[in-house]
Design a protein around this motif. Structure first.
Motif, PDB file in Angstrom:
ATOM      1  N   GLN A  71       0.890  -1.187   0.079  1.00  0.00           N
ATOM      2  CA  GLN A  71       0.049  -0.026   0.163  1.00  0.00           C
ATOM      3  C   GLN A  71       0.744   1.171   0.288  1.00  0.00           C
ATOM      4  N   ALA A  72       0.129   2.475  -0.222  1.00  0.00           N
ATOM      5  CA  ALA A  72       0.965   3.630   0.139  1.00  0.00           C
ATOM      6  C   ALA A  72       1.474   3.823   1.442  1.00  0.00           C
ATOM      7  N   GLY A  73       2.658   4.066   1.574  1.00  0.00           N
ATOM      8  CA  GLY A  73       3.560   4.106   2.532  1.00  0.00           C
ATOM      9  C   GLY A  73       4.427   2.970   2.928  1.00  0.00           C
ATOM     10  N   GLY A  74       4.180   1.959   1.884  1.00  0.00           N
ATOM     11  CA  GLY A  74       4.922   0.528   1.826  1.00  0.00           C
ATOM     12  C   GLY A  74       5.739   0.892   0.484  1.00  0.00           C
ATOM     13  N   PHE A  75       5.563   0.051  -0.250  1.00  0.00           N
ATOM     14  CA  PHE A  75       6.458   0.010  -1.553  1.00  0.00           C
ATOM     15  C   PHE A  75       5.572   0.526  -2.834  1.00  0.00           C
ATOM     16  N   LEU A  76       4.450   0.775  -2.779  1.00  0.00           N
ATOM     17  CA  LEU A  76       3.275   1.264  -3.765  1.00  0.00           C
ATOM     18  C   LEU A  76       4.095   2.395  -4.658  1.00  0.00           C
ATOM     19  N   ASP A  77       4.472   3.548  -3.986  1.00  0.00           N
ATOM     20  CA  ASP A  77       4.867   4.569  -4.565  1.00  0.00           C
ATOM     21  C   ASP A  77       5.899   4.441  -5.397  1.00  0.00           C
ATOM     22  N   ALA A  78       7.125   3.368  -4.762  1.00  0.00           N
ATOM     23  CA  ALA A  78       8.265   3.119  -5.499  1.00  0.00           C
ATOM     24  C   ALA A  78       7.949   2.001  -6.656  1.00  0.00           C
ATOM     25  N   TRP A  79       7.053   1.159  -6.750  1.00  0.00           N
ATOM     26  CA  TRP A  79       6.912   0.319  -7.736  1.00  0.00           C
ATOM     27  C   TRP A  79       5.971   0.975  -8.962  1.00  0.00           C
ATOM     28  N   GLN A  80       5.264   1.946  -8.390  1.00  0.00           N
ATOM     29  CA  GLN A  80       4.411   2.720  -9.623  1.00  0.00           C
ATOM     30  C   GLN A  80       5.348   3.808 -10.160  1.00  0.00           C
ATOM     31  N   ASN A  81       6.440   4.235  -9.556  1.00  0.00           N
ATOM     32  CA  ASN A  81       7.080   5.219 -10.190  1.00  0.00           C
ATOM     33  C   ASN A  81       8.589   4.716 -10.074  1.00  0.00           C
ATOM     34  N   PRO A  82       9.139   3.687 -10.780  1.00  0.00           N
ATOM     35  CA  PRO A  82      10.415   3.261 -10.666  1.00  0.00           C
ATOM     36  C   PRO A  82      11.615   3.807 -10.978  1.00  0.00           C
ATOM     37  N   GLU A  83      11.097   4.911 -11.669  1.00  0.00           N
ATOM     38  CA  GLU A  83      12.302   5.989 -12.291  1.00  0.00           C
ATOM     39  C   GLU A  83      13.116   6.599 -11.150  1.00  0.00           C
ATOM     40  N   ASP A  84      12.381   6.672 -10.228  1.00  0.00           N
ATOM     41  CA  ASP A  84      12.918   7.442  -8.794  1.00  0.00           C
ATOM     42  C   ASP A  84      13.680   6.430  -7.881  1.00  0.00           C
ATOM     43  N   PRO A  85      15.093   6.634  -7.796  1.00  0.00           N
ATOM     44  CA  PRO A  85      15.601   5.488  -6.855  1.00  0.00           C
ATOM     45  C   PRO A  85      15.310   5.922  -5.210  1.00  0.00           C
ATOM     46  N   ALA A  86      15.243   7.415  -5.023  1.00  0.00           N
ATOM     47  CA  ALA A  86      15.264   7.823  -3.761  1.00  0.00           C
ATOM     48  C   ALA A  86      13.836   7.107  -2.948  1.00  0.00           C
ATOM     49  N   LEU A  87      12.680   6.935  -4.058  1.00  0.00           N
ATOM     50  CA  LEU A  87      11.512   6.473  -3.714  1.00  0.00           C
ATOM     51  C   LEU A  87      11.687   4.860  -2.972  1.00  0.00           C
ATOM     52  N   MET A  88      12.429   4.142  -3.760  1.00  0.00           N
ATOM     53  CA  MET A  88      12.625   2.740  -3.441  1.00  0.00           C
ATOM     54  C   MET A  88      13.486   2.860  -2.103  1.00  0.00           C
ATOM     55  N   SER A  89      14.294   3.500  -1.946  1.00  0.00           N
ATOM     56  CA  SER A  89      15.306   3.667  -0.779  1.00  0.00           C
ATOM     57  C   SER A  89      14.369   3.891   0.717  1.00  0.00           C
ATOM     58  N   THR A  90      13.712   4.824   0.405  1.00  0.00           N
ATOM     59  CA  THR A  90      12.700   5.424   1.397  1.00  0.00           C
ATOM     60  C   THR A  90      11.677   4.035   1.615  1.00  0.00           C
ATOM     61  N   ALA A  91      11.068   3.571   0.630  1.00  0.00           N
ATOM     62  CA  ALA A  91      10.223   2.558   0.762  1.00  0.00           C
ATOM     63  C   ALA A  91      10.696   1.491   1.829  1.00  0.00           C
ATOM     64  N   CYS A  92      11.965   1.147   1.412  1.00  0.00           N
ATOM     65  CA  CYS A  92      12.712  -0.097   2.457  1.00  0.00           C
ATOM     66  C   CYS A  92      12.555   0.201   3.726  1.00  0.00           C
ATOM     67  N   ASP A  93      13.150   1.694   3.979  1.00  0.00           N
ATOM     68  CA  ASP A  93      12.933   2.031   5.545  1.00  0.00           C
ATOM     69  C   ASP A  93      11.672   2.105   6.356  1.00  0.00           C
ATOM     70  N   ASN A  94      10.712   2.532   5.297  1.00  0.00           N
ATOM     71  CA  ASN A  94       9.282   2.309   5.680  1.00  0.00           C
ATOM     72  C   ASN A  94       8.787   0.709   6.040  1.00  0.00           C
ATOM     73  N   ALA A  95       9.370   0.029   4.854  1.00  0.00           N
ATOM     74  CA  ALA A  95       8.926  -1.372   5.032  1.00  0.00           C
ATOM     75  C   ALA A  95       9.659  -2.015   6.459  1.00  0.00           C
ATOM     76  N   GLN A  96      10.745  -1.580   6.817  1.00  0.00           N
ATOM     77  CA  GLN A  96      11.262  -2.081   7.886  1.00  0.00           C
ATOM     78  C   GLN A  96      10.511  -1.917   9.092  1.00  0.00           C
ATOM     79  N   LYS A  97      10.068  -0.708   9.338  1.00  0.00           N
ATOM     80  CA  LYS A  97       9.047  -0.445  10.389  1.00  0.00           C
ATOM     81  C   LYS A  97       7.753  -0.888  10.286  1.00  0.00           C
TER      82      LYS A  97
END
Length: 449
Positions: A414-440
């Motif tokens: 969902q949003a706040g997890g990996f959703l934004d990074a998966w839907q916008n894969p051109e932005d590496p920063a989104l994926m790094s943030t998503a990993c931090d969010n997923a940890q929590k």
């Protein structure tokens, strides 16, 4: 084997005080053992029919054949009904809350703990102790342990599965790209997919990755790069570690050269592949028959999953190529009138005889160790050995789970997890943030269990 969110209203079960009503096959009584055993050891069952619910139509013919073998020996008819994944759990939940329930059915890692904890499943422990055909050490440890709660066994391992790479030889040939080999890294997969997508001007996607299908997709990269979605003690995660972020960065790159997630969500990876719109997908062994019987199956081939060359030595070393494995369990309704009959059917499915036949018929690989070679030979004209070699030449990890897997598994998508990074894969920063969010997300979910 699908992994969608399940909502189990177990509080309703407890409030109603109703456990395991049968659908009329083995009856709706107090669950006492109604089987009679004669002096010569033969059994006379009080029921003349056992009902089974499963969710995979591909497996129904083979399982019915095995069940018919048991019927010939026992005199008890077995009826197997296929119900689609979503309705399967809806109906099972309704049955657990006081409605009709099948006698025997499949359990899955997403739901097993809740069903075991609420008295819905028949306790098989004593039956197993008296059964020489079932020996724990003969089965895959992860699958056996999954269906054990507080020292009691509530299901027997039906199968285990692995993941491989499926590709369309005709598409690779058309665009002049070398087909996948066992030497492929995830970077090689990325470059091949990129070439196909670019050479076709986007008419063909090099790959399709369904991010909601974690077991046959991104989970495997996490483990290849040295992280864990759920730690082995089921009490934590390392997805936010440097290794986890490196893995998910590779996932992000693959998404940039594959079918957009909006397209995947609308059409599905399997349909995209079979329609010739995609060059590669990853898929589980339980789906082989769908592609084996497809119209263009002659163009399809399987390879082992790529590996992560984390040490940079140009070869696949131990711990660099993982395949997730999972396993269904055969379970019974706690309220059946003849639990011995239901157990004996389950035991036959899981016995060496039943497991070998399951593999030879190409139903699935076995929950018992040492029978999967027969499965690899079940599909004449299609080499599916990539699935068995995944465990012979690579490494396996059991599908990550905790007591309430759907809570964090859903939140990751969902949003706040990996959703934004998966839907916008051109932005590496989104994926790094998503990993931090997923940890929590995972840590908080485990803490709340």
């Amino acid at each position: 084997m699908k992994k969608k969110v399940l909502s189990l209203l177990m509080c309703t079960v407890l409030a109603a005080g109703v456990v395991g009503c049968s659908s009329g096959g083995a009856g709706t009584t107090d669950g006492g053992n109604a089987t009679q055993t004669s002096n010569d050891g033969s059994k006379t069952y009080s029921t003349d029919k056992i009902t089974i619910n499963i969710w995979d139509s591909n497996q129904q013919p083979g399982l019915q054949e095995i069940a018919d073998d048991w019927t010939a020996k026992s005199g008890v008819a077995v009826s197997i009904e296929v119900i689609d994944w979503d309705n399967y759990w809806t109906l099972l939940e309704a049955g657990a809350s006081g409605g009709d329930m099948p006698d025997v059915f499949w359990m899955h890692s997403n739901t097993a703990q809740m069903y075991m904890e609420n008295g819905i499943l028949l306790d098989l422990t004593d039956y197993i102790a008296a059964d020489s055909a079932i020996v724990k050490d003969n089965y895959y440890e992860g699958v056996w342990d999954l269906y054990n709660s507080d020292g009691k066994q509530y299901a027997l391992p039906k199968d285990h599965d692995t993941i491989a790479l499926l590709y369309n030889k005709a598409i690779f040939e058309e665009y002049g790209v070398d087909v996948p080999t066992d030497d492929w890294t995830w970077e090689d997969m990325y470059e091949a997919a990129k070439t196909i997508t670019e050479k076709s001007n986007g008419d063909i996607y090099g790959l399709a990755l369904n991010t909601s299908n974690n077991q046959d997709g991104w989970y495997n990269l996490v483990y290849d790069y040295g992280a864990q979605v759920i730690t082995e003690d089921h009490k934590g995660t390392t997805i936010g570690s440097d290794q986890g972020k490196e893995a998910m960065e590779m996932v992000r790159k693959l998404l940039t050269v594959g079918a957009p997630q909006s397209v995947v969500a609308e059409t599905g990876t399997d349909s995209l592949f079979q329609s010739g719109k995609v060059g590669m997908i990853t898929q589980g062994s339980w789906m082989i028959n769908s592609f084996y019987t497809a119209e263009n199956h002659a163009d399809y081939a399987w390879a082992m999953l790529p590996y992560a060359d984390t040490n940079g030595n140009g070869s696949c070393d131990s711990g660099e190529r993982y395949s997730c494995y999972n396993g269904l369990g055969w379970a019974a309704n706690a309220g059946v009138s003849d639990p011995q009959a239901c157990y004996d059917l389950i035991s036959y499915f899981c016995s060496e005889e039943g497991q070998i036949k399951q593999a030879k018929l190409g139903v699935t690989m076995g929950g018992m160790k040492g029978v999967s070679e027969d499965f690899a030979n079940a599909f004449e004209g299609m080499d599916v050995s990539a699935f068995t070699r995944a465990e012979e030449e690579g490494d396996l990890y059991f599908r990550p789970y905790t007591r309430k897997t759907p809570v964090w598994e859903d939140a990751l998508q969902q949003a706040g997890g990996f959703l934004d990074a998966w839907q916008n894969p051109e932005d590496p920063a989104l994926m790094s943030t998503a990993c931090d969010n997923a940890q929590k997300i995972i840590e908080d979910a485990i803490a709340a269990e």
